[in-house]
Design a protein around this motif. Structure first.
Motif, mmCIF file in Angstrom:
data_model
loop_
_atom_site.group_PDB
_atom_site.id
_atom_site.type_symbol
_atom_site.label_atom_id
_atom_site.label_comp_id
_atom_site.label_asym_id
_atom_site.label_seq_id
_atom_site.Cartn_x
_atom_site.Cartn_y
_atom_site.Cartn_z
ATOM 1 N N ALA A 31 0.828 -1.207 0.000
ATOM 2 C CA ALA A 31 0.000 0.000 0.000
ATOM 3 C C ALA A 31 0.866 1.262 0.000
ATOM 4 C CB ALA A 31 -0.931 0.001 1.210
ATOM 5 N N ASN A 32 1.950 1.234 0.742
ATOM 6 C CA ASN A 32 2.858 2.384 0.764
ATOM 7 C C ASN A 32 3.502 2.600 -0.597
ATOM 8 O OD1 ASN A 32 2.328 2.847 3.465
ATOM 9 N ND2 ASN A 32 4.155 1.813 4.208
ATOM 10 N N TRP A 33 3.941 1.514 -1.238
ATOM 11 C CA TRP A 33 4.558 1.650 -2.559
ATOM 12 C C TRP A 33 3.542 2.198 -3.568
ATOM 13 C CZ3 TRP A 33 3.781 -0.385 -7.467
ATOM 14 C CH2 TRP A 33 4.786 -0.082 -8.412
ATOM 15 N N LEU A 35 0.957 4.117 -2.958
ATOM 16 C CA LEU A 35 0.753 5.537 -2.674
ATOM 17 C C LEU A 35 1.894 6.368 -3.267
ATOM 18 C CD1 LEU A 35 -0.359 7.071 0.712
ATOM 19 C CD2 LEU A 35 1.557 8.047 -0.531
ATOM 20 N N LEU A 36 3.123 5.901 -3.093
ATOM 21 C CA LEU A 36 4.284 6.609 -3.631
ATOM 22 C C LEU A 36 4.277 6.604 -5.152
ATOM 23 C CD1 LEU A 36 6.769 5.085 -1.068
ATOM 24 C CD2 LEU A 36 6.207 7.521 -1.214
ATOM 25 N N GLU A 38 1.587 6.527 -7.012
ATOM 26 C CA GLU A 38 0.542 7.474 -7.431
ATOM 27 C C GLU A 38 1.060 8.901 -7.366
ATOM 28 O OE1 GLU A 38 -2.973 8.778 -8.920
ATOM 29 O OE2 GLU A 38 -2.355 6.665 -8.717
ATOM 30 N N ARG A 39 1.793 9.228 -6.297
ATOM 31 C CA ARG A 39 2.347 10.578 -6.151
ATOM 32 C C ARG A 39 3.438 10.865 -7.172
ATOM 33 N NH1 ARG A 39 1.300 14.129 -1.478
ATOM 34 N NH2 ARG A 39 2.857 15.288 -2.636
ATOM 35 N N PRO A 242 2.164 9.970 6.157
ATOM 36 C CA PRO A 242 1.060 9.369 5.407
ATOM 37 C C PRO A 242 1.228 7.869 5.179
ATOM 38 C CG PRO A 242 2.566 10.424 3.883
ATOM 39 C CD PRO A 242 3.108 10.678 5.275
ATOM 40 N N MET A 243 2.349 7.306 5.600
ATOM 41 C CA MET A 243 2.629 5.905 5.317
ATOM 42 C C MET A 243 2.078 5.002 6.418
ATOM 43 S SD MET A 243 4.142 7.203 2.795
ATOM 44 C CE MET A 243 4.159 5.667 1.893
ATOM 45 N N ARG A 244 1.709 3.797 6.032
ATOM 46 C CA ARG A 244 1.240 2.818 7.008
ATOM 47 C C ARG A 244 2.425 2.152 7.701
ATOM 48 N NH1 ARG A 244 -3.083 -0.906 3.861
ATOM 49 N NH2 ARG A 244 -2.501 -2.288 5.598
#
Length: 389
Positions: A31-33, A35-36, A38-39, A242-244
């Motif tokens: 999920a963190n990867w 999100l990164l 997407e950004r 913002p990271m899990r």
């Protein structure tokens, strides 16, 4: 964690024998990867998995990232690159920590790509490729203000002008202060790298590490390369993370005892008890990567920062008493009700209740060091809700 999460792997010490356990949430990592990634759009997103994937294990981390869509990985050493290739044979793998001529046969056989960062390395790479019909690819590292690895900007511009037929496949630089969003050095590095790219027309470029992905000037580059943020660390100082959380570290209580008011606890008698105190002695210490500098007293850091580290159990934070030692750490559990903690229970050292970076700050360090210092005495549980990997 989700309802579908499965316990997919167990490594390290036997849970019956270990003094501590690590729970690695691979869903959170993915999920963190994502999100990164997407950004980072429209740039592609790689993953930095050096130091055995920041202490979590290349063999576990790379397959789930590959499944999530990551196709490019960065490592520090060629040996690490071979371990990535063992679990993701089709991955593109860049090796960051320089090139040594004796390693050339490994690059020939493994399809690893070196990141060359000096004129000497470039000359060596060119000479070793001279006899080949098809030249092996390489990336070029340029120093724009870190004063670490990389050609100077002037050296890189000269190289671009003199080597029309010998171009890298990727141009990279590394940000020194991107976690401090307003630092002037980041501004200079972005500007310098942007001008440099004009001399390497048509070649992909990469500047953004974890904090760089969140920087306002990060635009127009083809590849980002996050590291610590993937593993749950804070990408930028001073803003909510913002990271899990990915890793939960816990230590098992060996014994609970009562120290009397006026007595001392631990080496050096540095902790004097101001009340009758219930103490939980836990099986974790600096041999496990739980740093001595997190001690509640008796270390130089406490002369600067009053508070040491703490644990979490039964809904409450419990402070470290005295010095963290090689194998044992003591916590003050006086605020817990009788029976809320007993021998055999676990105290969280960092995880969802104590953030990785808060635990690191208490020890005067950064989350990177805590993760990469995790010892081999823990029992490790890997959790993942995806399909079999």
């Amino acid at each position: 964690m989700t309802a579908k999460m499965q316990h997919i792997a167990t490594t390290g010490a036997d849970p019956r024998l270990a003094g501590g356990r690590l729970t690695i949430d691979l869903d959170a990592l993915v999920a963190n990867w994502l999100l990164l990634a997407e950004r980072s759009k429209p740039a592609r997103t790689a993953a930095v998995v050096k130091a055995d994937a920041y202490g979590l294990g290349i063999i576990h981390v790379v397959p789930v990232l590959w499944k999530a869509g990551c196709r490019t990985f960065f490592v520090a050493l060629a040996e690490e690159g071979l371990r990535v290739k063992a679990v993701a044979p089709d991955a593109q793998v860049f090796v960051l920590n320089g090139f040594f001529a004796e390693a050339f046969p490994v690059y020939e056989q493994s399809n690893l790509t070196p990141v060359l960062g000096s004129l000497q390395e470039l000359a060596s790479w060119k000479a070793l490729n001279a006899g080949r019909t098809e030249k092996l690819p390489y990336a070029l590292h340029v120093d724009t203000g870190m004063n670490r690895l990389g050609l100077t900007v002037n050296e890189a511009i000269r190289f671009a002008g003199e080597s029309k037929d010998d171009k890298p496949i990727l141009l990279i630089t590394h940000l020194a202060t991107a976690d401090e969003q307003k630092h002037e050095l980041s501004q200079r590095q972005f500007e310098s790298f942007q001008k440099l790219r004009e001399h390497f027309s048509g070649i992909e470029s990469s500047i953004a590490n974890s904090p760089g992905i969140f920087h306002s000037l990060n635009a127009g580059y083809e590849l980002s390369r996050p590291g610590v943020a993937m593993y749950g660390g804070e990408p930028v100082s001073g803003i909510a993370n913002p990271m899990r959380p990915v890793v939960t570290s816990e230590a098992r209580i060996v014994q609970i005892r009562t120290g009397l008011k006026g007595e001392t606890a631990g080496y050096g008698a540095t902790a004097r008890l101001t009340r009758d105190t219930r103490i939980a002695i836990c099986s974790v210490g600096y041999a496990d990567g739980y740093l001595r500098s997190a001690s509640g007293s008796g270390v130089p850091l406490r002369q600067t920062l009053n508070n040491g580290g703490c644990g979490f159990i039964a809904g409450k934070k419990v402070p470290i008493i005295g010095r963290v030692t090689m194998d044992l750490t003591s916590f003050d559990i006086s605020e817990l009700d009788e029976g809320e903690a007993k021998a055999g229970d676990y105290i969280e050292l960092f995880g969802s209740n104590i953030s990785l970076d808060d635990a690191a700050r208490a020890a005067g360090t950064i989350g990177y060091e805590l993760l990469t210092s995790l010892g081999n005495r823990y029992h490790r549980r890997y959790l993942y809700s995806g399909n079999e990997i």
